[in-house]
Design an enzyme around this catalytic site. Structure first.
Site, mmCIF file in Angstrom:
data_model
loop_
_atom_site.group_PDB
_atom_site.id
_atom_site.type_symbol
_atom_site.label_atom_id
_atom_site.label_comp_id
_atom_site.label_asym_id
_atom_site.label_seq_id
_atom_site.Cartn_x
_atom_site.Cartn_y
_atom_site.Cartn_z
ATOM 1 N N GLU A 298 0.846 -1.197 0.000
ATOM 2 C CA GLU A 298 0.000 0.000 0.000
ATOM 3 C C GLU A 298 0.880 1.246 0.000
ATOM 4 O OE1 GLU A 298 -3.407 1.885 3.019
ATOM 5 O OE2 GLU A 298 -2.057 0.294 3.683
ATOM 6 N N LYS A 359 -9.751 2.060 -2.835
ATOM 7 C CA LYS A 359 -10.150 1.390 -1.598
ATOM 8 C C LYS A 359 -11.602 1.712 -1.272
ATOM 9 C CE LYS A 359 -8.593 0.605 3.159
ATOM 10 N NZ LYS A 359 -7.591 0.966 4.193
ATOM 11 N N CYS A 409 -5.211 -3.141 2.661
ATOM 12 C CA CYS A 409 -5.043 -3.146 4.117
ATOM 13 C C CYS A 409 -6.281 -3.663 4.846
ATOM 14 C CB CYS A 409 -4.648 -1.745 4.587
ATOM 15 S SG CYS A 409 -4.086 -1.693 6.305
#
Length: 535
Positions: A298, A359, A409
């Site tokens: 990330e 995301k 994540c």
């Protein structure tokens, strides 16, 4: 009131106070023991014992509010010992004052503990009505009642865990089912997911408590206890029988992957010297050798994509063109001066244009700021703290005939969302890829816990999970949840592996949590109906 009566009343009150204090202290200790069932340990059986101990304490609580307090104490021990590392992200790296970071973690734990307290209170209310009164002769529940009450505990526990995973965007970290990635209950993952495993584990624990409480109560007690014990053993045995089932089939040819781990210290990652180091480091790691797929962590490039230096962009483009490799790299996206996304971008021979995944499930206070909490976030040193979320219907990245679905994540904490993405894609992805930066949490159990979460996603979807992390744990997880390869934490390295994509949808991917929630609600309603009839 006469003086002897007053003395006896005071003595009785003191005894009750000591009993209450002892019960709450023991519940908190059981909560700490419950945490030890999770990674880095593989002590799934300890969860059964700690929940069985909690059930025994709840059965002895005099009133529902006492049971709620007992469940609350269990939650305090569980979450304080399990997510204390949030303090590190806020104080050590976010530079929030220590007192405020400590208070924030404590308040968060106080909130999370409401969920086991709710389940405990509801189950105690049921228990006082479904168990025969103490004056009954004999005071032994029927076999049906002996099964209904423990199963109701599993249902209520599962519902409370699901609520914890959805209310206020959810925080299902340390959800009970994660403890069983190495246990027999893992066989249920493709059927009912992590919440289902947690509910089954709680039911097993309650059945063990019921068996222990009735086996010694005469002939009827032995019969009822044996039924409860047999049921407690049948659930994990059935799970073990499910473990070998594949559920999905190989898709295409295996692909070669290189997963990168840069080990860039968090305290310098977004500083000018850290940004420059990251740019040069990941340029060199990406272009070091040809392969089918390269995955970075990330925000491996810790800047907005439009600010990526031209020489870095050219180096990656030339590498892709000359080697035929596909690169999936992390950076921030910007669609306007105030519209940012936490994204991964892909470039390869099968991408007509730059691939982008934004995301979807953002971290509160870290990636979006809830209304009225800007003052709190302003106390931390946070880069780009308010992102725009992406949708669930984003396509996968094509790699030599295989489709790779990234998640960033915290997103792999939400298995129901990954399942929805897979079933909604025109071509369901064959491989999952989690890119993350856990440097925020230092060298703590958070790294082990997050790897365990990724393993559960592999089990639920029966697809391999690739993990590319900044400081660890970079790994390849097979569809059966086992870790095939892993890099040492806090080292710079490249994990080279060959991965087989999988096709087909597990029952959990097809239907998500709906069957589990329906079953839990039905069991809870049946128990409440029976309890109301006995009132």
């Amino acid at each position: 009131m006469t003086e002897p009566t007053q003395v006896l009343g005071a003595a009785s009150g003191a005894v009750r106070s000591r009993e209450t204090a002892g019960r709450l202290a023991l519940a908190a200790i059981l909560g700490v023991a419950h945490t030890q069932a999770f990674a880095p340990h593989t002590w799934w059986w300890l969860q059964l014992l700690s929940l069985a101990g909690l059930c025994a304490l709840l059965a002895r609580a005099p009133r529902p509010r006492d049971a709620a307090a007992t469940g609350y104490a269990f939650g305090l021990g569980w979450f304080l010992s399990g997510i204390w590392w949030l303090y590190i992200s806020m104080h050590v790296y976010g530079e929030m004052p220590a007192w405020m970071a400590s208070l924030a973690v404590l308040l968060f734990v106080l909130y999370l503990s409401l969920y086991p307290a709710l389940a405990a209170a509801a189950w105690h209310w049921l228990g006082t009505r479904l168990r025969p009164p103490a004056r009954a002769a004999p005071a032994v529940p029927t076999a049906a009642a002996a099964l209904l009450l423990p199963l109701a505990f599993g249902a209520l526990w599962g519902l409370s865990e699901w609520l914890r995973g959805v209310v206020f965007t959810g925080f299902p970290w340390l959800s009970g089912g994660y403890a069983h990635t190495d246990g027999p209950l893992a066989g249920y993952a493709p059927l009912v997911g992590v919440y289902g495993i947690g509910a089954l584990s709680a039911a097993c624990a309650a059945l063990l408590t019921a068996a222990a409480g009735t086996l010694g109560a005469g002939r009827d007690g032995r019969r009822t206890g044996l039924v409860a014990l047999a049921s407690a053993l049948a659930l994990p045995l059935a799970g073990a029988a499910l473990v070998p089932l594949a559920w999905t089939q190989p898709a295409g040819q295996p692909i070669r992957v290189r997963l990168l781990q840069g080990n860039v210290p968090q305290d310098m990652k977004f500083e000018p010297v850290g940004v420059q180091r990251s740019l040069e480091l990941y340029r060199d790691l990406i272009t070091a050798a040809p392969t089918d797929l390269v995955v970075t962590p990330e925000t491996a490039f810790p800047l907005i994509l439009q600010d990526l230096p031209v020489d870095i962009a050219i180096a990656i483009r030339d590498y892709v063109q000359h080697s035929g490799s596909t690169v999936l790299f992390g950076a921030a996206g910007a669609d306007s001066p105030t519209d940012f996304t936490n994204s991964v971008f892909g470039l390869g021979p099968e991408t007509a244009q730059l691939y982008r995944y934004n995301k979807h499930h953002l971290v509160p206070f870290g990636e979006f700021i809830p209304f009225g909490f800007h003052w709190f976030v302003n106390m931390m040193k946070m880069p780009l703290g308010d992102f725009r979320r992406g949708g669930l219907d984003q396509p996968a990245l094509p790699v030599h005939g295989i489709h790779v679905a990234p998640n960033i994540c915290y997103e792999d904490l939400f298995g129901e969302e990954i399942a929805q993405t897979l079933r909604d894609q025109a071509v369901p992805a064959n491989v999952l890829a989690n890119v993350t930066n856990l440097a925020w949490f230092g060298d703590t159990i958070a790294l082990d816990q997050h790897l365990q979460i990724s393993r559960m996603r592999a089990l639920e979807t029966r697809r391999p999970m690739l993990r590319a992390t900044n400081t660890g744990m970079t790994a390849v997880v097979l569809p059966d949840g086992t870790v095939a390869q892993r890099l040492p934490t806090f080292t710079v390295g490249t994990l080279v592996a060959t991965v087989q994509g999988m096709q087909g949808l597990t029952p959990y991917v097809r239907w998500g949590n709906a069957p589990l929630l329906t079953a839990c609600l039905a069991l809870a309603l049946l128990a409440f109906w029976r309890a109301r009839r006995r009132t």
